[in-house]
Design an enzyme around this catalytic site. Structure first.
Site, PDB file in Angstrom:
ATOM      1  N   ARG A 271      -4.740   2.097  -1.927  1.00 28.34           N
ATOM      2  CA  ARG A 271      -3.927   2.855  -2.873  1.00 28.34           C
ATOM      3  C   ARG A 271      -4.733   3.768  -3.780  1.00 28.34           C
ATOM      4  O   ARG A 271      -4.288   4.863  -4.123  1.00 28.34           O
ATOM      5  CB  ARG A 271      -3.092   1.891  -3.723  1.00 28.34           C
ATOM      6  CG  ARG A 271      -1.963   1.252  -2.947  1.00 28.34           C
ATOM      7  CD  ARG A 271      -1.195   0.267  -3.784  1.00 28.34           C
ATOM      8  NE  ARG A 271      -0.091  -0.303  -3.018  1.00 28.34           N
ATOM      9  CZ  ARG A 271       0.700  -1.265  -3.454  1.00 28.34           C
ATOM     10  NH1 ARG A 271       0.499  -1.773  -4.655  1.00 28.34           N
ATOM     11  NH2 ARG A 271       1.678  -1.714  -2.700  1.00 28.34           N
ATOM     12  N   LEU A 373       3.082 -10.283  -4.251  1.00 29.68           N
ATOM     13  CA  LEU A 373       4.094 -11.307  -4.018  1.00 29.68           C
ATOM     14  C   LEU A 373       3.459 -12.602  -3.525  1.00 29.68           C
ATOM     15  O   LEU A 373       3.926 -13.697  -3.832  1.00 29.68           O
ATOM     16  CB  LEU A 373       5.131 -10.814  -3.007  1.00 29.68           C
ATOM     17  CG  LEU A 373       6.118  -9.763  -3.514  1.00 29.68           C
ATOM     18  CD1 LEU A 373       7.017  -9.274  -2.382  1.00 29.68           C
ATOM     19  CD2 LEU A 373       6.967 -10.306  -4.656  1.00 29.68           C
TER      20      LEU A 373
END
Length: 532
Positions: A271, A373
């Protein structure tokens, strides 16, 4: 006195609560909002686990990808624990009812869990539920907590931790509905209050409430925070609303293009690299778009229905036929509360931290997509288990009401304080200041300017207050308290960024464009504890 007090009702908090309850603890979960409103519901793309259902994969590759993405700032033992536990975590989530998307490869029609590619990953590893992964996990965790009879106190805002003699004894809260200041005594505490991305107000995928309340409370109580300078910027947020368009859109084959229709970066790089590539295009005056038109409407509706709806609603474009205008914005806090191998807060015994508020040293300088997550569920459960172990031997002697009385006096002062200047204006200024000067690309001169401006805001805070003087359901008061927390954390973020004279992962500094081995270390901040 409750055995385990969980502060925060998102994925990490609910996972901790379930683990503590399973171990035999009495558990109370307190949140400033309702569980289904938590930031976890906004996680779309998936959850990493080396299941090898789609292509060849192994836990060792997951570890390798995570360590590489972290640029040397992770603790490999913690990474190994998280990645090795991932398959069992997915199995547990399946068992309690999370409806993961499945491959149509089973004669019985059941199928195995589907997995997709995320940036920085060497395999299709992210388990997903269309593009509602976090939402489905959150709702399932909450349903399970209710089935297990776990107690909840919603709309209670964390004020301060109660820490006499270096050991946690509970916390104080503002009951938002009644306006009452409450003290909750506990043998152990799990903080799961989320990150501090909303300091970039107006330039973040985070909800307004992601103001680092737990991180600030730990700092005030004498606990340590670390790596505060590392904030991840997500490459693809909708240009005008900053709403997240999941990495899954690129994982399924989406392109990034400029106005000329040229692809300028490998979309599945980590990212930080993709965000900087987009930022560079924007600096050259180019608008940047996400292009998923070639995937076709049928596939988009099957795999990315939420993204389709969000684009239509907020940008008035149809991804099946139109380019999606995007920009990188603040997304995730890699830094936070400094914890040890048991996730116990360094400086506060019996206090544990999990999720985005916690720096468990697994994300380092740049979080791998799909690992958040995983962390909240795996380490949430780990924190809950360890909190119970501490509670077994902790004293049940009640603590006095010193902290509660202090907080009552402070809130009373806020009601009496003149609000000659609006903190809402400063909240907007702070968000823009951080995006421009403590953002994707940093420079020491601008960082020092930002620090001076923040200090000036802290001085001006004496003239800020609340205009709503009602005692009940006072959102104006809550938002002011949240703003004070962001203003408290702002110098810690900037100071750490100034101290790090190198570029590493999400922290990229002009004049110091390469990694420096001398900075392969964590920047830790801890205040001297006030006597409670």
């Amino acid at each position: 006195m409750v055995d385990v007090l969980v502060i925060g009702s998102g994925g990490a908090g609910l996972s901790a609560a379930l683990a503590a309850k399973e171990a035999g603890a009495s558990v109370l979960v307190i949140g400033k909002m309702y569980p289904t409103n938590s930031q976890t519901s906004m996680a779309q793309g998936g959850m990493n686990a080396a299941l090898g259902n789609v292509n060849e994969d192994h836990v060792s590759l997951h570890i390798q990808d995570t360590v590489k993405s972290a640029h040397g700032l992770c603790d490999e033992d913690m990474v190994r624990q998280m990645c090795a536990d991932a398959p069992q975590t997915v199995e547990w989530l399946e068992r309690i009812g999370v409806p993961f998307s499945r491959l149509d490869n089973d004669k019985k029609g059941i199928g195995t869990v589907a997995q997709r590619q995320m940036g920085g990953a060497s395999a299709k590893r992210a388990c997903y539920a269309q593009d509602y992964t976090g939402l489905k996990i959150l709702h399932t965790l909450y349903d399970t907590c209710l089935k297990e009879g776990i107690a909840f106190l919603d709309e209670h805002y964390l004020l301060n931790l109660i820490v006499p003699d270096d050991t946690i004894k509970g916390a104080t809260f503002l009951d938002i509905r009644s306006g009452e200041i409450k003290q909750i005594d506990a043998k152990s505490v799990v903080i799961a209050t989320g990150g501090y991305g909303s300091i970039y107000h107006g330039f973040t995928t985070n909800m307004y409430g992601a103001t680092g309340d737990g991180v600030a409370a730990v700092l005030r109580a004498g606990g340590a925070v670390s790596d505060m300078e590392f904030i991840q910027f997500h490459p693809t947020a909708l240009k005008h609303s900053c709403i997240l368009i999941s990495e899954s859109a690129r994982g399924e084959g989406g392109y990034l293009v400029n106005e000329a229709g040229e692809r300028f970066v490998d979309e599945l790089k980590p990212r930080d690299e993709v965000a900087r590539a987009i930022f560079s295009q924007m600096k050259e005056g180019q608008r940047v778009f996400l292009d998923v038109r070639h995937l076709g409407e049928e596939k988009l509706m099957e795999l990315l229905p939420q993204e389709m709806a969000l684009c239509k609603m907020h940008e008035h474009v149809d991804p099946a036929s139109d380019l999606i205008p995007i920009k990188p914005v603040a997304h995730y806090s890699m830094g936070g509360i400094d914890v040890d191998y048991a996730l116990e807060v360094n400086g506060i015994k019996g206090c544990f931290a999990a999720g985005e508020c916690s720096n468990a040293k697994v994300h380092g300088a740049n979080r791998l997509g799909g690992n958040s997550l995983l962390e909240i569920t795996t380490f949430g459960r780990f924190a809950g288990e360890n909190a119970f172990k501490h509670a077994v031997y902790a004293s049940s002697k009640p603590v006095d009401g010193t902290q509660r009385l202090k907080d009552e006096a402070e809130i009373k002062t806020l009601f009496a304080q003149e609000d000659s200047e609006s903190f809402y204006t400063y909240r907007e200024i702070l968000g823009e200041l951080f995006y421009e000067k403590v953002g994707i690309v940093r420079e020491n001169g601008q960082l020092n300017e930002a620090l001076e401006e923040v200090i000036a805001m802290q001085v001006a805070q004496k003239k800020m207050g609340i205009s709503d003087k009602s005692r009940t359901n006072n959102q104006n008061l809550v938002e002011f308290l949240e703003f004070r927390n962001t203003l408290l954390l702002a110098p810690a973020i900037i100071s750490a960024a100034i101290a790090r004279d190198e570029s590493r992962g999400a922290h990229f500094k002009v004049g110091f464009e390469t990694e420096n081995e001398a900075f392969r270390k964590h920047i830790v901040l801890q205040w001297k504890r006030e006597t409670q």
